[in-house]
Each structure stands twice: as structure tokens, then as C-alpha cells.
Design an enzyme around this catalytic site. Structure first.
Site, short mmCIF file in Angstrom:
data_model
loop_
_atom_site.label_atom_id
_atom_site.label_comp_id
_atom_site.label_asym_id
_atom_site.label_seq_id
_atom_site.Cartn_x
_atom_site.Cartn_y
_atom_site.Cartn_z
N TRP A 100 0.88 -1.35 -0.15
CA TRP A 100 -0.19 -0.25 0.18
C TRP A 100 0.82 1.11 0.04
CZ3 TRP A 100 -4.19 -1.37 -1.95
CH2 TRP A 100 -4.54 -2.59 -1.30
N ASP A 167 -0.96 6.44 5.79
CA ASP A 167 -2.50 5.53 5.68
C ASP A 167 -2.98 4.33 7.10
OD1 ASP A 167 -4.19 3.74 5.14
OD2 ASP A 167 -2.63 3.34 3.55
N LYS A 191 -12.33 -2.18 6.51
CA LYS A 191 -10.87 -3.13 7.55
C LYS A 191 -11.76 -2.70 9.06
CE LYS A 191 -8.03 -4.10 3.92
NZ LYS A 191 -7.45 -2.82 3.81
C1 LIG Z 1 -6.86 -2.47 2.34
C2 LIG Z 1 -5.78 -1.23 2.42
C3 LIG Z 1 -5.50 -0.12 1.61
C4 LIG Z 1 -6.46 -0.10 -0.15
O1 LIG Z 1 -7.43 0.20 0.85
P1 LIG Z 1 -8.55 0.67 -1.11
O2 LIG Z 1 -9.63 1.42 0.14
O3 LIG Z 1 -9.22 -0.85 -0.99
O4 LIG Z 1 -8.34 1.67 -1.54
C5 LIG Z 1 -5.03 0.98 1.37
N1 LIG Z 1 -4.35 0.99 2.77
C6 LIG Z 1 -3.93 -0.04 3.12
C7 LIG Z 1 -3.03 -0.07 4.84
C8 LIG Z 1 -5.22 -1.08 3.36
O5 LIG Z 1 -5.40 -2.03 4.42
#
Ligand SMILES: *Cc1c(COP(=O)(O)O)cnc(C)c1O
Length: 355
Positions: A100, A167, A191
Site C-alpha cells: 500500500w 494511512d 477494515k
Molecule cells: C486495504 C488497504 C488499502 C486499500 O484500500 P481501498 O479502500 O481498497 O482503496 C490501503 N491501505 C491499507 C493499509 C489497506 O489495508
């Protein structure tokens, strides 16, 4: 049969939240209308959006501290671009700790210079780089707090004078941090907060408005803030279920209470991975292990069919590793009860006894 849902995302939500969400799809707030068929400008939905934004700030301890919470669309992946669009004038510093982060770097490069302060890419992202320095003249520093795919997590964040962007998709609301050290936090809801379709952005307003480029309205945090997260039709269902989950977290005692349970779950599973003669930690180095996503594997692949079958019989689902990594990955988000981890440990012990 009761299921134990270790899925990495979308993933487990509290049962009570699912029940309330199901009821609201049929009849929302006793309006005799579905949540899905009313205007997002109606007073009932505006109250949902306001409550969700406010609860997010309250949980993070950022209420009345110059921050705004937004529920946007496009997932965390859109934030890879949007953060750079709004903050990157010349140069940005990124810590590369996983797939990511790598994707975030790729998007930022479209808009300016990116300095990778450190990267564990050549070691298949199996650890979190530590001793690196952040250039003081960069516009911001970006990191990923939890690497969902590899099962590593930042235990410490660097001290820096430049804005810090993080993030937190896969560990937001899971542990107490001094969130005021961050200037922008983003997280895809699916998540640890709700269903797919909404992305939480928490941003300190004073860092905005400093780049010279024209920013398209949908990608402009200032526009989104000015419209109170309703520049266009928001993802009403995802925002509503996120609100319910944030209320559930409040009822459960907030981040500090859930963190205790998260620590117990992770301790229980990692102790078994390390004790059980059939298993080993996979990818993630011990000192950087994630409390949300535990990656592990069988030492002997020949036991895979037996293990998978025993998992299935116990009602365990969603435990396969990411397709890019293989092995197993147990995701232990806030809504997963300790009991589910105990069932998984029990399966690991049963297979060990039978082997
Ligand atoms: C799942 C995830 C993403 C991607 O998320 P989307 O909503 O599918 O764009 C980005 N960063 C992390 C840390 C993730 O776990």
C-alpha cells in the site's frame, strides 16, 4: 454454525451493528422508508453524517483541535492521490513498508518529487525500517501504520517538524496513539470501521491551501470540508454503518478498552504460533508483528489439507494469506471476539496432536 471471521477486508463487523443496519434498510428512524431511499440532504441523514464525523474525532481525541473529519469515496487508494494533490508542492518523503505504501508512492510521483526515506521492499517487506532521517524541507512525510498484507505494524512513529500523513486503513481505532501528532489520517472503512464504500479522512485544516496547483473539486479537501462531506451524494449506507460501528466502539469503552482485547488476542495467537511445533511466523519479523493481521504458515506444506479441513470444521473463515504472499493470515480487527482466536488456537493444537 457459528462462524469465526478472520477475513482481511471487507471483514467482520459487530453482530449488533449488522442487525441495526439490516433494520434501517427496511425502516429507517421509524420513517417507514428505507435508509437507501431517502435524500442524503434529509435531516435524518444529515444527522447520521454529523454524528459519524463527530464520533470519529472524539475517538481519536481530536475534537476542537483544528481537525475536520470527512467521509469520502474512492477508498484509501483515492487518498494516495488526493493527499499528494492537496499537499505536495515540490517534494514529499515516504516510508515504504508494503504494497500500500508502494502504491501511495506511485501516485505521489505523478505530482512531484518523492524521496523514499527508507524501504523494506527488497526484503519482501518483512520488517519496518527504523533509523532513517526525514528531510526537513519536504512538504510532508507519509507512512502506513499497519501493513495489512505482510502483517507488520509501526510501533513507533518518527518525530518530525513537517506534516505527518498516515494511512491507518487497517488499524485505525485499534490502539491508542497521540493522534495529534498526525496532520492527516486516512482509512478505508472496510477494515476496522464499516463496510466498503466510505473512506475516513481526518485532516488538520491549517495544513491545507498551501499548494499552487488547481485542485479539482472532488479531490479538494477544502471543498469537501466546506460542504460538510456532502459535496456530492455520499455513500449513505457505508457512512451509516460506520456511524453504528463507532457508536458500538463507544459503548465498548472506546479505543483504550478495545486495545486491551486486541492485545490479548494478538498475544494468544502469536504465543501459539511460536509454541506449536507445526507452525512458524511467516514474512513479518517478530519485533514488527502486527496486532491486527498475523501472518504465519505451516512448516510442512503436506499438512495443509488437514489444517484447512480442521479450520473449516471449526467454522473459521477468511484465513488464507494475501494472494501475493501465500501462507495464512489471521486478521483480528476490533469486532473479532477473543473467543474466535481461542477457537483458532484450539484448531492449531488439535492438528499438532494428530500429526
Ligand atoms: C486495504 C488497504 C488499502 C486499500 O484500500 P481501498 O479502500 O481498497 O482503496 C490501503 N491501505 C491499507 C493499509 C489497506 O489495508
Amino acid at each position: 454454525m457459528k462462524k469465526h471471521n478472520f477475513s482481511a477486508g471487507p471483514c467482520i463487523l459487530p453482530q449488533s451493528v449488522l442487525q441495526q443496519a439490516a433494520a434501517a434498510v427496511k425502516n429507517f428512524n421509524d420513517l417507514n422508508l428505507s435508509l437507501l431511499e431517502i435524500s442524503h440532504r434529509s435531516k435524518d441523514f444529515v444527522a447520521v453524517m454529523d454524528t459519524a464525523r463527530s464520533l470519529a474525532l472524539t475517538h481519536l481525541g481530536l475534537q476542537n483541535k483544528g481537525y475536520q473529519a470527512l467521509f469520502l469515496q474512492g477508498g484509501a487508494s483515492m487518498q494516495f492521490l488526493m493527499t499528494a494533490y492537496n499537499l505536495l508542492e515540490k517534494k514529499a518523503a515516504y516510508l515504504n513498508t508494503g504494497t500500500w505504501s508502494d502504491k501511495a508512492i506511485k501516485e505521489a510521483k505523478l505530482l512531484g518529487e518523492v524521496v523514499e526515506v527508507a524501504s523494506s521492499k527488497s526484503d519482501n517487506f518483512n520488517y519496518i525500517p527504523k533509523n532513517y532521517s526525514i528531510p526537513g524541507d519536504a512538504d510532508y512525510f507519509h507512512c502506513t501504520s499497519n501493513n495489512t498484507i505482510f502483517g507488520t505494524q509501526l510501533q513507533q512513529f518518527p518525530e518530525t517538524d513537517i506534516p505527518m500523513v498516515c494511512d491507518m486503513s487497517s488499524d485505525i481505532f485499534s490502539r491508542q496513539l497521540d493522534f495529534s501528532k498526525f496532520d492527516l489520517i486516512y482509512a478505508g472503512a472496510q477494515k476496522n470501521m464499516g463496510p466498503a464504500g466510505a473512506t475516513l479522512v481526518v485532516v488538520k485544516e491549517e495544513i491545507l491551501g498551501k499548494v499552487s496547483r488547481a485542485i479539482p473539486s472532488m479531490l479538494n479537501y477544502k471543498v469537501q470540508i466546506g460542504k460538510e462531506s456532502m459535496f456530492n451524494t455520499p455513500s449513505v449506507f457505508a457512512v451509516y454503518v460506520s456511524m453504528l460501528t463507532l457508536q458500538w466502539l463507544e459503548d465498548a469503552g472506546g479505543i483504550s478498552a478495545i486495545e486491551k482485547v486486541n492485545n490479548q488476542k494478538a498475544a494468544l495467537l502469536y504465543a501459539e504460533i511460536d509454541r506449536n511445533s507445526l507452525f512458524e511466523g511467516y514474512v513479518a519479523k517478530k519485533e514488527d508483528r502486527s496486532k491486527m493481521n498475523a501472518t504465519f504458515n505451516l512448516k510442512d506444506e503436506q499438512l495443509k489439507a488437514t489444517f484447512d479441513d480442521t479450520l473449516k470444521q471449526a467454522g473459521i473463515s477468511g484465513i488464507n494469506g494475501h494472494r501475493s504472499v501465500g501462507g495464512y493470515r489471521a486478521s483480528m480487527y476490533n469486532a473479532l471476539p477473543l473467543e474466535s482466536v481461542a477457537v483458532l488456537v484450539d484448531v492449531m493444537q488439535t492438528v499438532e496432536k494428530g500429526a
